[in-house]
Design a protein around this motif. Sequence first.
Motif, short mmCIF file in Angstrom:
data_model
loop_
_atom_site.label_atom_id
_atom_site.label_comp_id
_atom_site.label_asym_id
_atom_site.label_seq_id
_atom_site.Cartn_x
_atom_site.Cartn_y
_atom_site.Cartn_z
N LEU A 412 0.83 -1.21 0.00
CA LEU A 412 0.00 0.00 0.00
C LEU A 412 0.86 1.26 0.00
CD1 LEU A 412 -2.96 -0.94 2.39
CD2 LEU A 412 -2.88 -1.01 -0.11
N THR A 413 2.03 1.18 0.61
CA THR A 413 2.92 2.34 0.61
C THR A 413 3.45 2.59 -0.81
OG1 THR A 413 3.53 1.85 2.88
CG2 THR A 413 4.98 3.35 1.67
N THR A 414 3.80 1.50 -1.50
CA THR A 414 4.23 1.64 -2.90
C THR A 414 3.13 2.32 -3.72
OG1 THR A 414 5.72 -0.25 -2.82
CG2 THR A 414 4.84 0.33 -4.98
N ARG A 415 1.89 1.98 -3.42
CA ARG A 415 0.77 2.59 -4.14
C ARG A 415 0.56 4.04 -3.79
NH1 ARG A 415 -4.21 -1.35 -5.81
NH2 ARG A 415 -5.18 0.51 -6.68
N GLY A 416 1.14 4.46 -2.66
CA GLY A 416 1.07 5.88 -2.31
C GLY A 416 0.20 6.20 -1.11
N LEU A 417 -0.37 5.21 -0.45
CA LEU A 417 -1.23 5.50 0.70
C LEU A 417 -0.42 6.10 1.85
CD1 LEU A 417 -2.92 3.33 -0.99
CD2 LEU A 417 -4.15 2.95 1.16
N ASN A 418 -1.08 6.96 2.62
CA ASN A 418 -0.38 7.69 3.66
C ASN A 418 -0.93 7.34 5.06
OD1 ASN A 418 -2.79 9.14 4.02
ND2 ASN A 418 -2.19 10.60 2.43
N GLN A 419 -0.44 8.05 6.06
CA GLN A 419 -0.79 7.71 7.45
C GLN A 419 -2.28 7.94 7.75
OE1 GLN A 419 2.31 9.09 10.32
NE2 GLN A 419 3.50 9.45 8.47
N ALA A 420 -2.88 8.96 7.12
CA ALA A 420 -4.31 9.18 7.33
C ALA A 420 -5.12 8.02 6.74
CB ALA A 420 -4.73 10.51 6.68
N ASP A 421 -4.66 7.51 5.59
CA ASP A 421 -5.32 6.34 5.00
C ASP A 421 -5.24 5.14 5.94
OD1 ASP A 421 -5.85 7.73 2.59
OD2 ASP A 421 -3.83 7.28 1.86
N MET A 422 -4.10 5.02 6.62
CA MET A 422 -3.90 3.89 7.53
C MET A 422 -4.91 3.94 8.67
SD MET A 422 -1.64 2.00 6.22
CE MET A 422 -1.27 2.48 4.53
N ASP A 423 -5.23 5.14 9.12
CA ASP A 423 -6.24 5.24 10.18
C ASP A 423 -7.61 4.80 9.65
OD1 ASP A 423 -6.65 6.02 12.98
OD2 ASP A 423 -8.12 7.38 12.07
N ARG A 424 -7.90 5.16 8.42
CA ARG A 424 -9.16 4.69 7.80
C ARG A 424 -9.18 3.17 7.71
NH1 ARG A 424 -10.56 7.56 2.16
NH2 ARG A 424 -12.36 6.17 2.20
N ILE A 425 -8.04 2.59 7.35
CA ILE A 425 -7.96 1.13 7.22
C ILE A 425 -8.12 0.47 8.59
CG2 ILE A 425 -6.43 -0.79 6.59
CD1 ILE A 425 -5.35 1.06 4.33
N ALA A 426 -7.51 1.08 9.62
CA ALA A 426 -7.68 0.54 10.98
C ALA A 426 -9.15 0.53 11.35
CB ALA A 426 -6.88 1.40 11.98
N HIS A 427 -9.86 1.58 10.97
CA HIS A 427 -11.30 1.64 11.22
C HIS A 427 -12.04 0.52 10.48
CE1 HIS A 427 -15.41 3.08 11.37
NE2 HIS A 427 -15.42 3.16 10.05
N LEU A 428 -11.67 0.30 9.22
CA LEU A 428 -12.33 -0.76 8.43
C LEU A 428 -12.08 -2.13 9.06
CD1 LEU A 428 -11.56 0.36 4.73
CD2 LEU A 428 -13.59 0.86 6.13
N ILE A 429 -10.84 -2.39 9.45
CA ILE A 429 -10.50 -3.70 10.04
C ILE A 429 -11.26 -3.90 11.34
CG2 ILE A 429 -8.62 -5.02 11.14
CD1 ILE A 429 -6.74 -3.75 9.00
N HIS A 430 -11.26 -2.88 12.18
CA HIS A 430 -11.98 -2.99 13.45
C HIS A 430 -13.47 -3.24 13.21
CE1 HIS A 430 -14.24 -1.34 16.90
NE2 HIS A 430 -13.39 -2.14 17.55
N THR A 431 -14.03 -2.53 12.22
CA THR A 431 -15.47 -2.67 11.92
C THR A 431 -15.79 -4.11 11.51
OG1 THR A 431 -15.47 -0.39 11.17
CG2 THR A 431 -17.36 -1.72 10.53
N VAL A 432 -14.94 -4.71 10.67
CA VAL A 432 -15.17 -6.09 10.24
C VAL A 432 -15.05 -7.06 11.42
CG1 VAL A 432 -14.31 -7.98 8.79
CG2 VAL A 432 -14.44 -5.65 7.86
N LEU A 433 -13.98 -6.90 12.20
CA LEU A 433 -13.77 -7.84 13.32
C LEU A 433 -14.94 -7.75 14.31
CD1 LEU A 433 -9.92 -7.40 13.96
CD2 LEU A 433 -11.08 -9.24 12.69
N ALA A 434 -15.39 -6.53 14.58
CA ALA A 434 -16.49 -6.36 15.52
C ALA A 434 -17.82 -6.85 14.93
CB ALA A 434 -16.61 -4.89 15.93
#
Length: 481
Positions: A412-434
């Motif tokens: 994802l870093t190679t693709r250009g995603l940044n730290q704010a995107d990572m927080d969005r992804i953390a939210h997505l992962i948490h949402t799925v697990l919950a």
Amino acid sequence: MALPAEPADSLAFTAALDLISQVEPRVAEAVRQELQDQRESLKLIASENYASPAVLAAMGNWLSDKYAEGTIGRRFYAGCRNVDTVEQIAADHATALFGAAHAYVQPHSGIDANLVAFWAVLAQRVEAPALARAQARHVNDLSDSDWEDLRRDLGNQRMLGMSLDAGGHLTHGFRPNISGKMFHQASYGTDPATGLLDYDQVRAQAREFRPLILIAGYSAYPRKINFRVMREIADEVGATLMVDMAHFAGLVAGKVFTGDYDPIPHAHIVTTTTHKTLRGPRGGMVLCQSELAEQVDRGCPMVLGGPLPHVMAAKAVALAEARTPDFARYAQAVVANAQALAEGLRRRNVTLVTGGTDNHLVLLDVSPFGLTGRQAEAALLDAGVVTNRNAIPRDPAGAWYTSGIRLGTPALTTRGLNQADMDRIAHLIHTVLAGTQPATTPDGKPSPAKYTLDAKVRDQVSEEAADLMAGYPLYPAIRIS
Ligand SMILES: *Cc1c(COP(=O)(O)O)cnc(C)c1O
């Protein structure tokens, strides 16, 4: 952060697909579909990346047709001048990039690189002294009984490496792999309280076990390792220190891991893949100090046949890319992104092995959600998030179902995603697990594999993941849809 060497239009790939299509259209279709899948997926697999179009193009050509057993300038086949050229360029870039005395770029994969390294050490420390004792120059000169004694000695050596559930790799002496059949193996784990490598424990085990090879390196340990200390331990017990940097070579190349955390100045021998954080073609490589160079160069015929000249060409291109300031920025961003992802998950009360990360990977313990790694992996995939399950230290669910999910940020870093995107992804992962519940088996017990994922959660996360990836087009110059 675009990939290096992206032209405005990569017509070569369109032409290549047309060509394949004329012979076997189903293969062309699978290649085309793979590009589409890669473009759409939110890929958090820690061992994967995206090589540049230049690296890909270097692999797809007639260099593949050449046999070139031997080493640069000393081949068993005629007509190897162009293979000599690309192999020399790859080796020169590797030694300059890593500051290594010697590089051997022929191994086809990480496991091959490890086999070359094991046999180089065995040749140096077991075979060479046996030849000297018998006053023989070559194994063919040994008597049958001396040869049998040597064969037994070669198969009776000890290796100490990190345990699988602490993040070690199958090729570090585990029974299902040939390394476990070759070596008498013992493993060190991590501190149960902190999850961190305990160097005093490694030292105590090394003193007791007296390994020929002390191996450091991992596939799922989210922290850096102090190789200066590992070398001190190796020296104290007379072991050869081998570092397998398959996962983190890109972080060494990009100067994120320096000083005590850079394996090159400390290890006798270092192995790596070239396709993980290093972002090159699928392949392997061995770096070593001068004393081992001659033995390492005997990788062919010891464990390898002919090298893959087209892949060596692609390694040369990838290593050239890895020497640019852009690559160093990518490597820094890989770690910053992993730390942002870890922080985003921690804030949402997801349990992380060791509490965080120093490298490109994050290991979650999903058992607090009542899930196994297998259930979590499948539910995340349903929602468009590609990860893999992984054992955690002392995993209660075992090595197959596991209790962990391993995440990595290189792709994802190679693709250009940044730290704010990572927080969005953390939210997505948490949402799925919950939003995932373990299903029960017919006799009413919780199933380790079956689960139900709330359909609304699935659709909403899939949509957000696709949205996120659409903002970072993969290989925009490659116009195949
Ligand atoms: C990936 C990996 C390997 C094996 O690499 P392959 O190219 O798949 O053979 C070896 N060691 C470690 C530590 C790895 O992570």
